[in-house]
Motif scaffolding. Structure first.
Motif, PDB file in Angstrom:
ATOM      1  N   TYR A 103      36.173   0.582 -10.656  1.00  0.00           N
ATOM      2  CA  TYR A 103      36.253   1.643 -11.668  1.00  0.00           C
ATOM      3  C   TYR A 103      35.632   1.102 -12.946  1.00  0.00           C
ATOM      4  O   TYR A 103      36.011   0.030 -13.416  1.00  0.00           O
ATOM      5  N   LEU A 104      34.670   1.844 -13.490  1.00  0.00           N
ATOM      6  CA  LEU A 104      33.982   1.390 -14.701  1.00  0.00           C
ATOM      7  C   LEU A 104      34.184   2.400 -15.815  1.00  0.00           C
ATOM      8  O   LEU A 104      34.092   3.612 -15.586  1.00  0.00           O
ATOM      9  N   SER A 105      34.420   1.911 -17.008  1.00  0.00           N
ATOM     10  CA  SER A 105      34.577   2.822 -18.134  1.00  0.00           C
ATOM     11  C   SER A 105      34.056   2.160 -19.406  1.00  0.00           C
ATOM     12  O   SER A 105      34.452   1.048 -19.741  1.00  0.00           O
ATOM     13  N   GLY A 106      33.160   2.852 -20.068  1.00  0.00           N
ATOM     14  CA  GLY A 106      32.614   2.296 -21.303  1.00  0.00           C
ATOM     15  C   GLY A 106      31.308   2.963 -21.672  1.00  0.00           C
ATOM     16  O   GLY A 106      31.036   4.107 -21.277  1.00  0.00           O
ATOM     17  N   SER A 107      30.468   2.225 -22.387  1.00  0.00           N
ATOM     18  CA  SER A 107      29.204   2.780 -22.856  1.00  0.00           C
ATOM     19  C   SER A 107      28.227   2.924 -21.690  1.00  0.00           C
ATOM     20  O   SER A 107      28.406   2.336 -20.620  1.00  0.00           O
ATOM     21  N   GLU A 108      27.186   3.686 -21.925  1.00  0.00           N
ATOM     22  CA  GLU A 108      26.174   3.888 -20.895  1.00  0.00           C
ATOM     23  C   GLU A 108      25.523   2.567 -20.503  1.00  0.00           C
ATOM     24  O   GLU A 108      25.274   2.299 -19.324  1.00  0.00           O
ATOM     25  N   SER A 109      25.280   1.724 -21.495  1.00  0.00           N
ATOM     26  CA  SER A 109      24.668   0.431 -21.215  1.00  0.00           C
ATOM     27  C   SER A 109      25.586  -0.428 -20.360  1.00  0.00           C
ATOM     28  O   SER A 109      25.153  -1.072 -19.393  1.00  0.00           O
ATOM     29  N   PHE A 110      26.877  -0.425 -20.703  1.00  0.00           N
ATOM     30  CA  PHE A 110      27.840  -1.210 -19.923  1.00  0.00           C
ATOM     31  C   PHE A 110      27.910  -0.710 -18.486  1.00  0.00           C
ATOM     32  O   PHE A 110      27.822  -1.490 -17.528  1.00  0.00           O
ATOM     33  N   ILE A 111      28.063   0.597 -18.334  1.00  0.00           N
ATOM     34  CA  ILE A 111      28.169   1.159 -16.979  1.00  0.00           C
ATOM     35  C   ILE A 111      26.886   0.882 -16.205  1.00  0.00           C
ATOM     36  O   ILE A 111      26.906   0.487 -15.036  1.00  0.00           O
ATOM     37  N   VAL A 137      25.013   5.703 -27.472  1.00  0.00           N
ATOM     38  CA  VAL A 137      23.939   4.809 -27.914  1.00  0.00           C
ATOM     39  C   VAL A 137      23.193   4.343 -26.669  1.00  0.00           C
ATOM     40  O   VAL A 137      23.770   4.205 -25.599  1.00  0.00           O
ATOM     41  N   ARG A 138      21.907   4.121 -26.840  1.00  0.00           N
ATOM     42  CA  ARG A 138      21.101   3.878 -25.645  1.00  0.00           C
ATOM     43  C   ARG A 138      20.629   2.434 -25.513  1.00  0.00           C
ATOM     44  O   ARG A 138      20.360   1.765 -26.501  1.00  0.00           O
ATOM     45  N   ARG A 139      20.531   2.025 -24.266  1.00  0.00           N
ATOM     46  CA  ARG A 139      19.873   0.769 -23.942  1.00  0.00           C
ATOM     47  C   ARG A 139      18.435   1.139 -23.601  1.00  0.00           C
ATOM     48  O   ARG A 139      18.174   2.046 -22.804  1.00  0.00           O
ATOM     49  N   ILE A 140      17.491   0.437 -24.221  1.00  0.00           N
ATOM     50  CA  ILE A 140      16.086   0.827 -24.141  1.00  0.00           C
ATOM     51  C   ILE A 140      15.244  -0.287 -23.523  1.00  0.00           C
ATOM     52  O   ILE A 140      15.416  -1.465 -23.851  1.00  0.00           O
ATOM     53  N   TRP A 141      14.338   0.141 -22.649  1.00  0.00           N
ATOM     54  CA  TRP A 141      13.362  -0.781 -22.054  1.00  0.00           C
ATOM     55  C   TRP A 141      11.997  -0.511 -22.671  1.00  0.00           C
ATOM     56  O   TRP A 141      11.525   0.635 -22.676  1.00  0.00           O
ATOM     57  N   CYS A 142      11.383  -1.553 -23.217  1.00  0.00           N
ATOM     58  CA  CYS A 142      10.033  -1.417 -23.778  1.00  0.00           C
ATOM     59  C   CYS A 142       9.022  -1.576 -22.640  1.00  0.00           C
ATOM     60  O   CYS A 142       8.960  -2.631 -22.002  1.00  0.00           O
ATOM     61  N   VAL A 143       8.237  -0.532 -22.437  1.00  0.00           N
ATOM     62  CA  VAL A 143       7.293  -0.530 -21.325  1.00  0.00           C
ATOM     63  C   VAL A 143       6.171  -1.557 -21.548  1.00  0.00           C
ATOM     64  O   VAL A 143       5.550  -2.019 -20.596  1.00  0.00           O
ATOM     65  N   HIS A 144       5.963  -1.950 -22.804  1.00  0.00           N
ATOM     66  CA  HIS A 144       4.833  -2.838 -23.101  1.00  0.00           C
ATOM     67  C   HIS A 144       5.180  -4.314 -22.979  1.00  0.00           C
ATOM     68  O   HIS A 144       4.393  -5.103 -22.472  1.00  0.00           O
ATOM     69  N   CYS A 145       6.370  -4.718 -23.453  1.00  0.00           N
ATOM     70  CA  CYS A 145       6.692  -6.154 -23.422  1.00  0.00           C
ATOM     71  C   CYS A 145       7.857  -6.460 -22.493  1.00  0.00           C
ATOM     72  O   CYS A 145       8.300  -7.603 -22.413  1.00  0.00           O
ATOM     73  N   ASP A 146       8.378  -5.421 -21.773  1.00  0.00           N
ATOM     74  CA  ASP A 146       9.382  -5.651 -20.737  1.00  0.00           C
ATOM     75  C   ASP A 146      10.685  -6.222 -21.310  1.00  0.00           C
ATOM     76  O   ASP A 146      11.378  -6.990 -20.655  1.00  0.00           O
ATOM     77  N   SER A 147      11.029  -5.853 -22.543  1.00  0.00           N
ATOM     78  CA  SER A 147      12.279  -6.349 -23.122  1.00  0.00           C
ATOM     79  C   SER A 147      13.271  -5.194 -23.292  1.00  0.00           C
ATOM     80  O   SER A 147      12.884  -4.025 -23.276  1.00  0.00           O
ATOM     81  N   TYR A 148      14.547  -5.542 -23.440  1.00  0.00           N
ATOM     82  CA  TYR A 148      15.602  -4.536 -23.569  1.00  0.00           C
ATOM     83  C   TYR A 148      16.229  -4.611 -24.960  1.00  0.00           C
ATOM     84  O   TYR A 148      16.401  -5.693 -25.514  1.00  0.00           O
ATOM     85  N   THR A 149      16.565  -3.447 -25.501  1.00  0.00           N
ATOM     86  CA  THR A 149      17.267  -3.388 -26.776  1.00  0.00           C
ATOM     87  C   THR A 149      18.528  -2.555 -26.602  1.00  0.00           C
ATOM     88  O   THR A 149      18.475  -1.449 -26.067  1.00  0.00           O
TER      89      THR A 149
END
Lengths: 200, 346
Positions: A103-111, A137-149
Motif C-alpha cells: 500500500y503506497l500513499s504520498g506524493s506522485e513522485s513518491f508513488i 508537485v511534479r517530478r520532471i524528466w529533462c529530455v535533453h540531459c536525462d536528469s530528474y527534478t
C-alpha cells in the motif's frame, strides 16, 4: 479539477485492505500518513502482519509519525527521505514471499518511484494500491540531459542538470515516474512561453 | 521493378535529399477530403497499384541514404533511438523474419533469404550485406535482431505487446520520430502514449481503434496514414534534438515555403506477429516539400484547403503554429476556388 488536461497522468486508488494478504507493507510519506492511519483502522486484526514504512520528507510539512507510533504493528521503519524509503522497500521486496500486499500513499513522485520497484518485482495490480496525498508537485524528466527534478510547480523552469529553460509537457511516463520537459525556447532563444503555475 | 537509387543524399546539414518525379507520383497522399480530422482510417493492407501501397513494406529510391542516416543517428546517441525491454526478444525475432521474408519476396533482385532449419542466410545487395546466422540465437548477429534488421529497413518500427486488454510499447527503433522521446514512451500503454494527442480521446476514437487492433489477426495486416509537417528534409526530429531543429521553424516565409516546408507522410502497415502475439507498428515516412506537392495541382489545391481549415489544436500539436500561414499563402496560388476531384495516389 486536478486531472483535467493531463491525459497520461496515473489514476490513483483509495487504500483499503486487500484480500488474501498474509503480510502487509504500508509505505507512505508526509501527508500520506493520514491514509496509512485510516487503512490501519480498517484492518485491526492484521496489525501483527503489518510493517509500516514512513518517510518524514514532506513538501507540505505534514508529519504523522507520532500517530503512527501509537499503532500496534509488527514494525515501524522511519526514514528521513523518500529515496531512502524506496531503497529499503527494494530490499524488503527482494526477500518478500507470496501473499505480500503493498500500500503506497504520498506524493506522485513518491508513488511513482515506489511503483518502479514494485513493477520490477512484477507485483500485480491486485497486490498494490496507491493513494495520492498532498499537492500534485511534479517530478520532471529533462529530455535533453536525462536528469530528474523533484517538486516542480511551474510550467517553465530552469533545469538544474543542463541549465536550459524547460517547459513541462502534460505527459507522464510510469517507467520513468516523471513528466517530460523540453527546451522552452527551442524555436527562438530567449522567447519563453508564459509562466504559469502547474495544477499542483 | 528496378529502382534508380539515390545513394548519396543527406537528411541533415546540407540537405541534399530530393525526390524524382516518379517518387513523388508514387507517394501515398494522405488527404481524402478538403478538411482533415482524425478518423478510423484503417483498411486492410492489401497490395494496391504500383506505388507505395504495392509491397508489404515499401522501399523507394531513398533506401540507401535513409539507412545511412539511421546509422549516423544511432551512432551519435547510443541508447536513445533504439530501446527494447528484455522480454521482447521473441517479438524481435518475429519482426526480423517478417521484414526479411517481405523484402525477399517483394524485391528479390535486392534481397534473398535462404533457410536451412534455424540456419538462415540473408543477403542485401543494396547495403553489401551477406550474413549467415542462427534464427533464435542473438549471439550470431552483430546487433539485437530488431536493430539488425531495421538498420536495413526504411521507416521507424515499434513493437507493442498485448497485456491486460491493452497494448504496451515494448521495443522500438525511431531515428525519424516526430517530436517524441522513445525512452520516455517505452513501457507506456495505449491510452498513455496517445495522451498528448488532442481530440482523440474525446471522440471515442482511441477506444475504438484499440478494440479494432486487439482483434488483429496474424496474416491479416491493416494500414493507416498519418501526416505532419517539418521544415527541411530532416529525419531526426526527436524531442531530444528539439534545439537542433526547432529554430528552422522561424525561417519559413510565404516565398520560401515551397522549398522549406515538407509534408511528412507516415504509412503504417500494422501486423500481428506469430510467436510473440505482439503487434508491429511500422512508421514509414515519405518527405515531399510543397514544390513536390505542387507538381500535382490537385494535391496542392487540396493541401491548401486542409492546412487553411485545420483545427488549431492539431496545428499546435503537430508543431507548425509558427509557419502555418506562410505555407497556406504559398499553396494558395494553386487554389482557384473551383471544386474538382483530387486524384489519389496509388
Amino acid at each position: 479539477m486536478l486531472i483535467t488536461g493531463i491525459k497520461s497522468r496515473p489514476v490513483y486508488d483509495q487504500l483499503r485492505p486487500l484480500p488474501g494478504g498474509i503480510r502487509h507493507l504500508v509505505a507512505g510519506q508526509g501527508s500520506g500518513g493520514r491514509a496509512m492511519l485510516r487503512l490501519l483502522d480498517e484492518m485491526p486484526e492484521q496489525g501483527m502482519q503489518t510493517t509500516l514504512l514512513y518517510s518524514q520528507e514532506s513538501f507540505s510539512g505534514l508529519d504523522f509519525l507520532a500517530e503512527l507510533q501509537q499503532r500496534q504493528v509488527a514494525e515501524l521503519r522511519v526514514y528521513p527521505s523518500n529515496q531512502e524509503l524506496v531503497a529499503d522497500l527494494e530490499r524488503i521486496l527482494g526477500n518478500a514471499r507470496m501473499g505480500t500486499r503493498l500500500y503506497l500513499s504520498g506524493s506522485e513522485s513518491f508513488i511513482g518511484t515506489a511503483m518502479q520497484v514494485a513493477t520490477h518485482y512484477d507485483m500485480n495490480s491486485d497486490e498494490v494500491l496507491r493513494e495520492h496525498a498532498g499537492s500534485f508537485v511534479r517530478r520532471i524528466w529533462c529530455v535533453h540531459c536525462d536528469s530528474y527534478t523533484e517538486n516542480v510547480t511551474q510550467r517553465v523552469f530552469q533545469c538544474p542538470g543542463c541549465n536550459a529553460m524547460l517547459v513541462v509537457r502534460d505527459h507522464y511516463s510510469r517507467r520513468l515516474a516523471a513528466f517530460q520537459a523540453v527546451k522552452a525556447d527551442a524555436e527562438v532563444p530567449g522567447e519563453l512561453p508564459e509562466a504559469e503555475e502547474l495544477d499542483t | 521493378m528496378t529502382i534508380q537509387f539515390r545513394p548519396d543524399e543527406t537528411y541533415r546539414d546540407d540537405y541534399t535529399y530530393a525526390n524524382s518525379p516518379e517518387c513523388i507520383a508514387r507517394a501515398p497522399f494522405p488527404f481524402p477530403d478538403d478538411e482533415y480530422m482524425y478518423s478510423m482510417n484503417l483498411e486492410p493492407h492489401v497490395s494496391v497499384g504500383d506505388g507505395a501501397l504495392k509491397a508489404i513494406f515499401d522501399i523507394d529510391e531513398h533506401y540507401i541514404s535513409e539507412c545511412r542516416d539511421r546509422a549516423i543517428t544511432l551512432e551519435k546517441d547510443p541508447g536513445m533511438h533504439y530501446v527494447s525491454a528484455p522480454h521482447m526478444m521473441e517479438a524481435q525475432w518475429d519482426l526480423l523474419e517478417l521484414i526479411m521474408e517481405s523484402y525477399a519476396s517483394d524485391y528479390p533482385e535486392y534481397f534473398t533469404l535462404e533457410k536451412d532449419g534455424t540456419r538462415w542466410h540473408w543477403t542485401n545487395t543494396l547495403l553489401n550485406i551477406d550474413d549467415t546466422f542462427t534464427f533464435g540465437d542473438p549471439s550470431t548477429l552483430p546487433y539485437e535482431p530488431m536493430e539488425y534488421i531495421t538498420r536495413q529497413a526504411q521507416g521507424d518500427w515499434v513493437l507493442q505487446e498485448e497485456r491486460d486488454g491493452t497494448l504496451y510499447w515494448g521495443a522500438g527503433i525511431a531515428t525519424q520520430r516526430a517530436d517524441y522521446s522513445l525512452r520516455f514512451n517505452l513501457g507506456m500503454a495505449w491510452h498513455e502514449f496517445h495522451g498528448p494527442v488532442p481530440l482523440l480521446k474525446e471522440t471515442g476514437m482511441l477506444d475504438r481503434a484499440l478494440k479494432f487492433l486487439l482483434r488483429l489477426r496474424c496474416g491479416h495486416p491493416v494500414r493507416r496514414l498519418n501526416w505532419s509537417l517539418t521544415v527541411n528534409p530532416r529525419l531526426d526530429v526527436s524531442a531530444e534534438s528539439l534545439p537542433d531543429w526547432a529554430p528552422d521553424r522561424t525561417t519559413v516565409t510565404a516565398e520560401n515555403a515551397g522549398k522549406l516546408v515538407y509534408l511528412r507522410i507516415e504509412l503504417q502497415p500494422l501486423h500481428r506477429l506469430p510467436r510473440s502475439n505482439a503487434i508491429v507498428f511500422p512508421i514509414r515516412t515519405y518527405l515531399l516539400n510543397l514544390e513536390d506537392i505542387a507538381t500535382n495541382p490537385a494535391w496542392a489545391k487540396r493541401m491548401h484547403r486542409v492546412l487553411k481549415s485545420l483545427n488549431q489544436e492539431l496545428v499546435d500539436y503537430k508543431g507548425f503554429t509558427r509557419y502555418r500561414d506562410a505555407a497556406v499563402e504559398w499553396l494558395s496560388q494553386f487554389d482557384d476556388g473551383q471544386d474538382e476531384e483530387v486524384v489519389k495516389a496509388g
